[in-house]
Design an enzyme around this catalytic site. Structure first.
Site, PDB file in Angstrom:
ATOM      1  N   MET A 110       3.935   5.487 -53.137  1.00 21.76           N
ATOM      2  CA  MET A 110       4.392   5.900 -54.466  1.00 21.76           C
ATOM      3  C   MET A 110       5.663   5.159 -54.844  1.00 21.76           C
ATOM      4  O   MET A 110       6.613   5.098 -54.071  1.00 21.76           O
ATOM      5  CB  MET A 110       4.612   7.418 -54.463  1.00 21.76           C
ATOM      6  CG  MET A 110       5.111   7.977 -55.766  1.00 21.76           C
ATOM      7  SD  MET A 110       3.915   7.730 -57.127  1.00 21.76           S
ATOM      8  CE  MET A 110       5.044   7.532 -58.509  1.00 21.76           C
TER       9      MET A 110
ATOM     10  N   GLU B  53       3.750  -1.579 -54.848  1.00 25.38           N
ATOM     11  CA  GLU B  53       4.781  -0.600 -55.236  1.00 25.38           C
ATOM     12  C   GLU B  53       6.017  -1.321 -55.761  1.00 25.38           C
ATOM     13  O   GLU B  53       6.648  -0.880 -56.714  1.00 25.38           O
ATOM     14  CB  GLU B  53       5.148   0.320 -54.066  1.00 25.38           C
ATOM     15  CG  GLU B  53       3.975   1.066 -53.434  1.00 25.38           C
ATOM     16  CD  GLU B  53       3.018   1.729 -54.410  1.00 25.38           C
ATOM     17  OE1 GLU B  53       3.452   2.142 -55.493  1.00 25.38           O
ATOM     18  OE2 GLU B  53       1.799   1.804 -54.093  1.00 25.38           O
TER      19      GLU B  53
HETATM   20  N1  B3K Z   1       1.237   5.482 -58.606  1.00 28.42           N
HETATM   21  C1  B3K Z   1       0.818   5.948 -57.301  1.00 28.42           C
HETATM   22  C2  B3K Z   1      -0.397   6.792 -57.325  1.00 28.42           C
HETATM   23  C3  B3K Z   1      -0.160   8.210 -57.657  1.00 28.42           C
HETATM   24  C4  B3K Z   1      -1.412   9.021 -57.473  1.00 28.42           C
HETATM   25  C5  B3K Z   1      -1.256  10.430 -57.909  1.00 28.42           C
HETATM   26  N2  B3K Z   1      -2.413  11.215 -57.619  1.00 28.42           N
HETATM   27  C6  B3K Z   1       0.610   4.824 -56.362  1.00 28.42           C
HETATM   28  C7  B3K Z   1       0.289   3.521 -56.953  1.00 28.42           C
HETATM   29  O1  B3K Z   1      -0.680   3.326 -57.637  1.00 28.42           O
HETATM   30  O2  B3K Z   1       1.063   2.628 -56.772  1.00 28.42           O
HETATM   31 ZN    ZN Z   2       0.044   1.608 -58.566  1.00 24.78          ZN
END
Ligand code: B3K
Ligand code: ZN
Length: 853
Positions: A261, A296
């Site tokens: 995340m 990320e």
């Molecule tokens: N943005 C997060 C994913 C979140 C999922 C929530 N159920 C990781 C990513 O795509 O980088």
């Molecule tokens: Zn992402």
């Protein structure tokens, strides 16, 4: 109980209030954790509505407006505050119980450490707030906890204060200068090993890099930190984007719902995408770490600096960031192999989603549970849509579009349309029709046909497109399809290599100047996310395997060739004929092993013959029992005919130490073991002498294909060696999950009670139950229904523990349309069973009802 309701994109309304600043004061104390949240609230526009905040599972203590107890109403998921003020300070005091939070959303505990996961809507179970991505606030966070147990107290941004308190407590204060939506908030508190490094940005700023891992694992964090530095440098050179804070932290936790995340300045990662050393991690794991760390990191600009207006726009950040991480992997590694892997995800998983009950456009129009839309459609098809724009614009104009996008929208929450508009305005290229890719669900089908007029030397290609109906959508319009083709002459020379602009329902393309009919290679490199129907002959495919100028096109031809021979065998079986495989096909695959102009990685990809799942995706209705027999027969025939070449390759490669050589050697080994039991000794020897996990797992995978004493022996030895290493045990669970023998499910039932297994840990659950349902196609679909029942029981148990993971694993059960009626009935009965349970989560409710409707 009221049934969960859908939300619609068309109902979007700008927020009635904004929150410019929030101060969070956490006192971490197990079940008695408390939080004081103080927000600066501003009414937007001239209206008299109350302030309505989102909140779930919060034990509310008090609510004050400007220091005075507020007039409020608490209802399901909402807190409505009556006030006429246009600006005020809101204080919400609440109590939290992170220890009982097994959903791993909001504030929870992973192996004794506190951590948070807020995307998509997890912040609302931390405090009452305007939990929507178009409300961006500046966060100041104070954390207080026991110093001995939680020496590290982390949040987003910069550390501005810290100190000791009485009773063995300490505190820290963090300030994030960048306004952000609540989904990017993070907090971590725990005792970790820390690996530190630094990165000097292009403009000369020093950034401190920190990776926090469980005690004793520091030596496994080096690859992650190296990957981070590589990503930072790559984003500067390729996308002209520099990091903006003075510190970048990554924390690895074992209890995590997905990969990682991108919280601002404080990424939280699944250990799977951080921890690696040669003994315990495979080459694929190393690659996965590099790509997820990159993904990320890239979100810092595509996601954090420019974020989504609402969750329907998720692909704005995810499709784009997947495209960016794919480009990163391709620039620093093999472009062809990375492309092949991306194509496999599209054809095997995304096409299945597109033709199933959960089909949705990359920008969904209605959602019951947002967590259900972190899908291969939004992510991977979303990335393909960005890739098509890149193809249509070219790198220079695409980068001009990116620059304009940041110039216009830095610091804002925007829509997919805003992105396309920036691309269009910067390039001068009309993307009007192209926008349909955002709104139409389903995979377009392209039927191609060719003709050659020898008299005029004209080659003519006709393309026709249509997109099938999907739930809630019919009568679809033609898409703007960049259609990459190559024409190759009989001697193997490339004559035409071109991307066609295919925009009409039916379109003809002519090419002149040929003495003989050329060989055509279509939709090269999967230049658009469409299904291609074209009757390639064996002769054509062999020619493309040898002469196509793109490596990906060679691989694509090999997939078509193997598929063609499996479907021929299925046809033989259905007509009570003896199966056989055309010798030219066998020679084609042998030719791959003998070719001296193919690199090992590509050979490995070509010899990884298409999986059952990918073959199923090629048809509308599948004769599964005959497919199983036919595929097995085809693999065995090819392997047997190539036995000598496979042996030579295996020997030759065993002394080489590159990832490419290991990949090819392990594919060869698996094929060899199919030919003859005596080759098991090769695998056992490799297992015993391996000094890296890729070879260990390669040997295990080869031995895992059949019941044998050698299999038992190596699995037992692996278990005793790795019992204390959860990520390695995941591999061991997955081997059992992919075991293709009648005893498979009985073993899995036993493993649910294994000391290393836990229903509350998503990595364990995925490696045992998820892998079984998604990858052990024939065992999962056995007519005795045991596979369905195994998954169903697990899902029912998980519904209580972790709804998000439960809903993710149900996918193979809702995609029943292609199977025979007997299997369909069994699958539907399982879904009914799930629908009937008490307290069914929104997540499962949405998928099961869509599947059964
Ligand atoms: N943005 C997060 C994913 C979140 C999922 C929530 N159920 C990781 C990513 O795509 O980088
Ligand atoms: Zn992402």
């Amino acid at each position: 109980m009221a049934q969960p309701q859908a939300k619609y994109l068309k109902d979007y309304q700008a927020p009635a209030f904004q929150i410019s600043h929030i101060n969070l004061d956490f006192s971490l104390n197990g079940k008695n954790t408390s939080l004081v949240a103080v927000s600066k609230v501003v009414r937007v526009g001239d209206h008299a509505e109350p302030l309505i905040l989102d909140g779930e599972n919060i034990q509310l203590q008090s609510v004050k407006v400007n220091g005075v107890p507020a007039d409020f109403i608490q209802s399901a998921g909402k807190l409505s505050i009556n006030t006429q003020l246009t600006q005020f300070e809101l204080e919400v005091v609440s109590k939290l119980d992170p220890e009982s939070n097994t959903s791993l959303e909001g504030l929870y505990m992973s192996d004794g450490a506190y951590c948070t996961q807020c995307e998509a809507e997890g912040f609302r179970s931390i405090t009452y707030f305007l939990d929507r991505p178009d409300v961006l606030a500046i966060y100041t966070v104070r954390i207080q906890a026991d110093k001995a147990l939680f020496p590290y107290l982390l949040s987003n941004g910069n550390l501005i204060n810290s100190g000791e308190l009485e009773g063995g407590l300490h505190y820290v204060q963090w300030h994030d200068p960048f306004p952000k939506p609540a989904y990017l908030f993070a907090l971590v508190a725990g005792d970790f090993d820390l690996l530190e490094d630094e990165f000097i940005t292009r403009s000369g700023r020093k950034v401190k890099l920190q990776v926090f891992v469980d005690k004793g694992n520091q030596h496994k964090a080096h690859h992650a930190i190296a990957s981070l530095k590589k990503s930072m440098a790559w984003d500067e050179t390729r996308f002209n984007l520099e990091y903006d804070l003075d510190i970048y932290m990554i924390v690895a936790v074992d209890f995590f719902n997905m990969g990682a995340m991108e919280n601002k300045g404080l990424n939280v990662f699944n250990t799977k995408y951080v921890l690696a050393d040669k003994a315990s991690a495979t080459d694929a794991d190393y690659h996965g770490i590099e790509s997820v760390v990159g993904h990320e990191y890239f979100h810092n600009w595509t996601g954090n600096r420019v974020t989504c207006r609402d969750w329907f726009q998720l692909s704005l950040k995810e499709g784009l960031t997947v495209f960016r991480d794919q480009e990163f992997s391709s620039d620093v590694g093999s472009r062809a192999v990375n492309r092949i892997h991306a194509i496999k995800v599209m054809k095997n998983q995304q096409f299945a989603e597109d033709s199933g009950p959960m089909a949705h456009p990359i920008r969904p129009e209605s959602v019951i549970e947002m967590n259900n839309f972190y899908t291969v459609t939004v992510y991977n098809k979303g990335a393909e849509v960005i890739r098509m724009m890149h193809t249509l614009l070219g790198e220079a104009k695409f980068q001009a579009g990116m620059a304009l996008y940041f110039e216009r929208h830095d610091g804002q929450a925007v829509t997919c349309d805003d992105f396309v508009a920036a691309m269009e305005d910067a390039s001068g290229i009309d993307l009007g029709q192209f926008r349909r890719w955002y709104s139409q669900a389903g995979t377009p089908e392209v039927i191609a046909s060719e003709s050659f007029d020898a008299a005029t030397g004209t080659f003519c290609l006709t393309l026709e497109q249509s997109t099938p109906d999907t739930p809630g959508q019919s009568d679809k319009l033609p898409q703007h399809i960049p259609f990459d083709i190559e024409l190759i002459d009989a001697d193997g020379n490339s004559v035409i290599n071109q991307v066609l602009d295919f925009t009409q329902q039916s379109q003809e393309f002519s090419f002149t100047g040929f003495n003989h009919k050329p060989f055509v290679s279509l939709l090269q490199g999967f230049s658009a996310p469409v299904k291609l129907e074209f009757d390639y002959s064996i002769e054509q495919l062999l020619h493309l395997m040898r002469f196509a100028s793109s490596e990906v096109a060679k691989w694509e031809a090999s997939v078509s060739l193997f598929s063609l021979c499996v479907w021929q065998c299925v046809d033989h079986l259905q007509n009570n004929k003896t199966m056989y495989i055309d010798n030219r096909i066998i020679d084609g695959f042998k030719g791959i092993l003998l070719a001296d102009d193919l690199n090992e990685a590509l050979m490995a990809e070509i010899l990884t013959l298409p999986s059952a799942g990918s073959l199923i995706e090629q048809t509308d209705s599948v004769d599964l029992d005959n497919l199983e027999v036919a595929r097995q027969f085809a693999v065995l025939e090819i392997a047997t005919a190539c036995e000598d070449e496979l042996l030579t390759k295996t020997r030759l490669l065993s002394s080489q130490g590159t990832a490419e050589a290991r990949a090819l050697k392990n594919v060869c080994l698996s094929l060899l073991l199919k030919v003859d039991d005596t080759h098991r000794t090769l695998a056992v020897k490799q297992f015993e002498t391996a000094d890296n996990m890729t070879d260990t797992l390669g040997a295990l995978t080869a031995l895992n294909a059949e019941q044998s004493s050698e299999r038992e022996q190596v699995l037992a030895s692996f278990e005793s060696q790795w019992l204390e290493t959860p990520l390695a045990m995941d591999k061991w669970f997955s081997l059992h999950a992919t075991y293709t023998s009648a005893g498979c499910i009985d073993q899995l039932e036993k493993l649910l009670k294994h000391e290393a297994f836990s229903m509350s840990n998503p990595n364990r659950v995925r490696s045992l139950i998820g892998v079984f349902a998604a990858a052990n196609t024939f065992e999962f679909h056995r007519l005795n229904g045991k596979g369905y029942q195994f998954l169903t029981s697990a899902i029912i148990e998980l519904n209580k523990v972790n709804p998000q993971v439960a809903a993710r694993m149900i996918t193979p059960l809702i995609q029943f349309k292609k199977f025979d009626l007997v299997r369909q009935d069994l699958m539907k009965a399982s879904l009914q069973q799930i629908l009937a349970i008490d307290d069914l989560s929104k997540d499962l409710y949405e998928k099961v009802t869509k599947a059964l409707s």
